[in-house]
Design a protein around this motif. Structure first.
Motif, PDB file in Angstrom:
ATOM      1  N   ILE A 180      70.310  44.661  76.321  1.00  0.00           N
ATOM      2  CA  ILE A 180      70.792  46.084  77.106  1.00  0.00           C
ATOM      3  C   ILE A 180      69.538  46.703  77.524  1.00  0.00           C
ATOM      4  CG2 ILE A 180      72.088  48.258  76.931  1.00  0.00           C
ATOM      5  CD1 ILE A 180      74.021  46.147  76.078  1.00  0.00           C
ATOM      6  N   ASN A 181      69.570  46.895  78.918  1.00  0.00           N
ATOM      7  CA  ASN A 181      68.416  47.600  79.517  1.00  0.00           C
ATOM      8  C   ASN A 181      68.985  49.042  79.711  1.00  0.00           C
ATOM      9  OD1 ASN A 181      66.553  45.220  79.503  1.00  0.00           O
ATOM     10  ND2 ASN A 181      67.684  44.564  81.472  1.00  0.00           N
ATOM     11  N   LEU A 182      68.261  49.930  78.965  1.00  0.00           N
ATOM     12  CA  LEU A 182      68.975  51.238  79.160  1.00  0.00           C
ATOM     13  C   LEU A 182      68.087  52.268  79.868  1.00  0.00           C
ATOM     14  CD1 LEU A 182      71.018  53.462  78.077  1.00  0.00           C
ATOM     15  CD2 LEU A 182      69.608  53.589  75.845  1.00  0.00           C
ATOM     16  N   ALA A 202      68.326  57.283  76.017  1.00  0.00           N
ATOM     17  CA  ALA A 202      68.353  56.837  77.612  1.00  0.00           C
ATOM     18  C   ALA A 202      67.443  57.929  78.195  1.00  0.00           C
ATOM     19  CB  ALA A 202      69.790  56.795  78.147  1.00  0.00           C
ATOM     20  N   GLN A 203      66.373  57.366  78.566  1.00  0.00           N
ATOM     21  CA  GLN A 203      65.200  58.344  78.863  1.00  0.00           C
ATOM     22  C   GLN A 203      64.650  58.076  80.521  1.00  0.00           C
ATOM     23  OE1 GLN A 203      63.042  56.977  75.390  1.00  0.00           O
ATOM     24  NE2 GLN A 203      62.097  59.024  75.173  1.00  0.00           N
ATOM     25  N   PRO A 204      64.772  59.340  81.093  1.00  0.00           N
ATOM     26  CA  PRO A 204      64.469  59.106  82.591  1.00  0.00           C
ATOM     27  C   PRO A 204      63.042  58.452  82.534  1.00  0.00           C
ATOM     28  CG  PRO A 204      64.306  61.439  81.975  1.00  0.00           C
ATOM     29  CD  PRO A 204      64.884  60.610  80.875  1.00  0.00           C
ATOM     30  N   GLY A 205      62.626  57.640  83.616  1.00  0.00           N
ATOM     31  CA  GLY A 205      61.332  56.993  83.850  1.00  0.00           C
ATOM     32  C   GLY A 205      60.874  56.142  82.769  1.00  0.00           C
ATOM     33  N   MET A 206      61.635  55.843  81.794  1.00  0.00           N
ATOM     34  CA  MET A 206      61.293  54.628  80.734  1.00  0.00           C
ATOM     35  C   MET A 206      62.563  53.869  80.235  1.00  0.00           C
ATOM     36  SD  MET A 206      59.906  55.580  76.915  1.00  0.00           S
ATOM     37  CE  MET A 206      59.906  54.358  75.730  1.00  0.00           C
ATOM     38  N   LEU A 207      62.438  52.496  80.290  1.00  0.00           N
ATOM     39  CA  LEU A 207      63.341  51.544  80.013  1.00  0.00           C
ATOM     40  C   LEU A 207      63.410  51.158  78.846  1.00  0.00           C
ATOM     41  CD1 LEU A 207      65.467  49.641  81.741  1.00  0.00           C
ATOM     42  CD2 LEU A 207      63.667  47.968  81.676  1.00  0.00           C
ATOM     43  N   ASN A 208      64.461  51.393  78.062  1.00  0.00           N
ATOM     44  CA  ASN A 208      64.707  51.158  76.512  1.00  0.00           C
ATOM     45  C   ASN A 208      65.501  49.707  76.562  1.00  0.00           C
ATOM     46  OD1 ASN A 208      63.166  52.703  74.894  1.00  0.00           O
ATOM     47  ND2 ASN A 208      64.958  54.154  74.579  1.00  0.00           N
ATOM     48  N   THR A 209      64.885  48.918  75.847  1.00  0.00           N
ATOM     49  CA  THR A 209      65.556  47.685  75.609  1.00  0.00           C
ATOM     50  C   THR A 209      65.874  47.173  74.293  1.00  0.00           C
ATOM     51  OG1 THR A 209      64.242  46.794  77.890  1.00  0.00           O
ATOM     52  CG2 THR A 209      65.098  44.962  76.532  1.00  0.00           C
ATOM     53  N   PHE A 210      67.123  46.762  74.298  1.00  0.00           N
ATOM     54  CA  PHE A 210      67.516  46.065  72.838  1.00  0.00           C
ATOM     55  C   PHE A 210      68.559  45.162  72.827  1.00  0.00           C
ATOM     56  CE2 PHE A 210      71.158  48.797  73.271  1.00  0.00           C
ATOM     57  CZ  PHE A 210      70.844  49.914  73.860  1.00  0.00           C
ATOM     58  N   THR A 211      68.781  44.484  71.959  1.00  0.00           N
ATOM     59  CA  THR A 211      69.779  43.272  72.045  1.00  0.00           C
ATOM     60  C   THR A 211      70.657  43.322  70.809  1.00  0.00           C
ATOM     61  OG1 THR A 211      68.078  41.861  72.696  1.00  0.00           O
ATOM     62  CG2 THR A 211      69.941  40.759  71.721  1.00  0.00           C
ATOM     63  N   PHE A 212      71.849  43.165  70.981  1.00  0.00           N
ATOM     64  CA  PHE A 212      73.086  43.234  70.251  1.00  0.00           C
ATOM     65  C   PHE A 212      73.698  41.590  70.033  1.00  0.00           C
ATOM     66  CE2 PHE A 212      74.374  47.706  71.837  1.00  0.00           C
ATOM     67  CZ  PHE A 212      73.876  48.212  70.788  1.00  0.00           C
ATOM     68  N   LYS A 213      74.274  41.512  68.987  1.00  0.00           N
ATOM     69  CA  LYS A 213      75.051  40.180  68.814  1.00  0.00           C
ATOM     70  C   LYS A 213      76.233  40.806  68.119  1.00  0.00           C
ATOM     71  CE  LYS A 213      73.949  35.603  67.837  1.00  0.00           C
ATOM     72  NZ  LYS A 213      73.367  34.741  66.944  1.00  0.00           N
ATOM     73  N   ILE A 214      77.565  41.255  68.453  1.00  0.00           N
ATOM     74  CA  ILE A 214      78.650  41.689  67.973  1.00  0.00           C
ATOM     75  C   ILE A 214      79.529  40.631  67.513  1.00  0.00           C
ATOM     76  CG2 ILE A 214      80.374  43.152  68.280  1.00  0.00           C
ATOM     77  CD1 ILE A 214      77.848  44.433  68.553  1.00  0.00           C
ATOM     78  N   THR A 215      80.023  40.652  66.522  1.00  0.00           N
ATOM     79  CA  THR A 215      80.701  39.424  65.896  1.00  0.00           C
ATOM     80  C   THR A 215      82.063  39.546  65.911  1.00  0.00           C
ATOM     81  OG1 THR A 215      80.171  40.495  63.648  1.00  0.00           O
ATOM     82  CG2 THR A 215      78.622  39.013  64.052  1.00  0.00           C
ATOM     83  N   LYS A 216      82.563  40.876  66.064  1.00  0.00           N
ATOM     84  CA  LYS A 216      83.982  40.978  66.127  1.00  0.00           C
ATOM     85  C   LYS A 216      84.384  41.520  67.372  1.00  0.00           C
ATOM     86  CE  LYS A 216      83.733  42.582  61.441  1.00  0.00           C
ATOM     87  NZ  LYS A 216      83.616  43.971  60.617  1.00  0.00           N
ATOM     88  N   PRO A 217      85.199  40.799  68.185  1.00  0.00           N
ATOM     89  CA  PRO A 217      85.807  41.123  69.580  1.00  0.00           C
ATOM     90  C   PRO A 217      86.642  42.334  69.263  1.00  0.00           C
ATOM     91  CG  PRO A 217      86.248  38.593  69.273  1.00  0.00           C
ATOM     92  CD  PRO A 217      85.541  39.332  67.855  1.00  0.00           C
ATOM     93  N   GLY A 218      86.643  43.028  70.430  1.00  0.00           N
ATOM     94  CA  GLY A 218      87.524  44.267  70.363  1.00  0.00           C
ATOM     95  C   GLY A 218      87.123  45.389  71.132  1.00  0.00           C
ATOM     96  N   THR A 219      87.544  46.730  71.175  1.00  0.00           N
ATOM     97  CA  THR A 219      86.992  47.654  71.813  1.00  0.00           C
ATOM     98  C   THR A 219      86.337  48.804  71.162  1.00  0.00           C
ATOM     99  OG1 THR A 219      88.850  47.100  73.648  1.00  0.00           O
ATOM    100  CG2 THR A 219      87.860  49.280  73.773  1.00  0.00           C
ATOM    101  N   TYR A 220      85.206  49.056  71.411  1.00  0.00           N
ATOM    102  CA  TYR A 220      84.468  50.180  70.768  1.00  0.00           C
ATOM    103  C   TYR A 220      84.239  51.240  71.377  1.00  0.00           C
ATOM    104  CZ  TYR A 220      83.802  46.065  67.785  1.00  0.00           C
ATOM    105  OH  TYR A 220      84.124  44.654  67.060  1.00  0.00           O
ATOM    106  N   GLN A 221      84.455  52.473  70.647  1.00  0.00           N
ATOM    107  CA  GLN A 221      84.238  53.758  71.496  1.00  0.00           C
ATOM    108  C   GLN A 221      82.722  54.066  71.421  1.00  0.00           C
ATOM    109  OE1 GLN A 221      86.703  55.525  73.004  1.00  0.00           O
ATOM    110  NE2 GLN A 221      85.328  56.796  73.759  1.00  0.00           N
ATOM    111  N   GLY A 222      82.015  54.488  72.427  1.00  0.00           N
ATOM    112  CA  GLY A 222      80.520  55.186  72.537  1.00  0.00           C
ATOM    113  C   GLY A 222      80.774  56.342  73.185  1.00  0.00           C
ATOM    114  N   GLN A 223      79.625  57.054  72.914  1.00  0.00           N
ATOM    115  CA  GLN A 223      79.195  58.216  73.395  1.00  0.00           C
ATOM    116  C   GLN A 223      77.844  58.828  73.722  1.00  0.00           C
ATOM    117  OE1 GLN A 223      81.617  59.546  69.848  1.00  0.00           O
ATOM    118  NE2 GLN A 223      80.308  61.581  69.914  1.00  0.00           N
ATOM    119  N   CYS A 224      77.497  59.731  74.439  1.00  0.00           N
ATOM    120  CA  CYS A 224      76.419  60.343  74.492  1.00  0.00           C
ATOM    121  C   CYS A 224      76.126  61.316  73.151  1.00  0.00           C
ATOM    122  CB  CYS A 224      76.387  61.108  75.750  1.00  0.00           C
ATOM    123  SG  CYS A 224      74.454  61.795  75.857  1.00  0.00           S
ATOM    124  N   ALA A 225      75.027  60.823  72.668  1.00  0.00           N
ATOM    125  CA  ALA A 225      74.528  61.240  71.365  1.00  0.00           C
ATOM    126  C   ALA A 225      73.388  62.524  71.547  1.00  0.00           C
ATOM    127  CB  ALA A 225      74.213  60.368  70.345  1.00  0.00           C
TER     128      ALA A 225
END
Ligand SMILES: [Cu+2]
Length: 289
Positions: A180-182, A202-225
């Protein structure tokens, strides 16, 4: 005022020796009960189990911290209550002074240090897992803005953007490392998926990069924190995790649809240029500019 002399008898417990083992057993049973119960079903202590291995290890770390806090807090509480009740109302005499108990003092210095180091070491291990950034098998670029999300997929024409109540979807394959390039277009936002036990700015002018490996298929709720303005509370999104084969078919179909739509738009633009009278009349009647 002179204090009355204290005799050893006045400080000795009033119970008979036969009652002591019973009390000791009861105290040990009270201390052991949480451990025995915990071995049956360790409670979640209000946390999500985590849909990835690092997420699940974060959950286990949380359980470990919670259990350690309960045991230490419980033991401290029991000792305080025991001292209060056991030695209440013993007269005005000064009890036997037991300072300079060297083994005890070494014990209560070393044991907390060992506990802190143990929790610290476990935290470092889990954090290293969380921030590991292995070579990904898929990539999603995520852009946060006031007040919504845009998801694009390098190498693909498909993208999705949505704001406030539209709750846009991010798609990814299960059991694969997904990069994910955030970033943010305006102010600081937070990419938070509770069931992943994961959050990043998620920051303006800065790229935050991380990697997920999700093991369970499905739909997950996300939100701005991160409180980011008027409609922050509506800044939801969803993460749809599909089996890898299904994901590849799905994104190829989306690419095909996007390409077909782009080709149709290009054709319409050419038609407008070559035959402006025909193309502009229906466009205006539909309100399309
Ligand atoms: Cu926000």
């Amino acid at each position: 005022m002179e204090l009355a002399p204290v005799s050893p008898e006045s400080l000795a417990p009033s119970e008979t020796p036969a009652r002591r083992p019973r009390r000791t057993k009861a105290l040990l049973a009270a201390l052991a009960a949480p451990l025995l119960l915990a071995s049956c079903q360790v409670p979640s202590f209000g946390a999500f189990h985590g849909a990835s291995k690092p997420g699940n290890d974060t959950f286990k770390l949380w359980q470990g911290f919670s259990i350690a806090a309960i045991i230490i807090g419980g033991l401290t509480m029991v000792l305080i209550l025991w001292a209060m009740l056991r030695y209440r109302k013993r007269g005005d005499g000064i009890p036997k002074q037991t300072q300079y108990n060297i083994p005890l003092e070494i014990g209560y210095t070393i044991v907390p240090i060992l506990i802190v180091f143990g929790l610290f070491a476990a935290t470092v291990v889990v954090e290293n897992e969380v921030v590991a950034n292995p070579t990904p098998q898929a990539t999603v670029n995520v852009t946060a803005f006031q007040w919504g999300w845009k998801f694009t997929y390098p190498g693909h024409t498909y993208s999705e953007v949505g704001q406030t109540t539209q709750s846009p979807k991010m798609y990814m394959p299960a059991n694969e490392d997904v990069r994910i390039n955030l970033q943010s277009l305006d102010v600081v936002h937070g990419f938070y998926v509770p069931e992943f036990n994961f959050s990043r700015y998620a920051q303006p002018g800065m790229l935050n990069t991380f990697t997920f490996k999700i093991t369970k298929p499905g739909t997950y709720q996300g939100q701005c924190a991160q409180l980011c303005g008027l409609y922050h509370s509506l800044m939801y999104f969803q993460v749809v995790v599909m089996p890898p084969a299904q994901y590849r078919v799905w994104i190829a179909e989306q690419d095909a649809k996007t390409s077909a739509a782009a080709a149709a738009a290009a054709k319409e633009a050419i038609d407008r240029q070559t035959n402006p009278g025909v193309a502009t009349i229906p466009a205006q009647s539909n309100g399309v500019k």
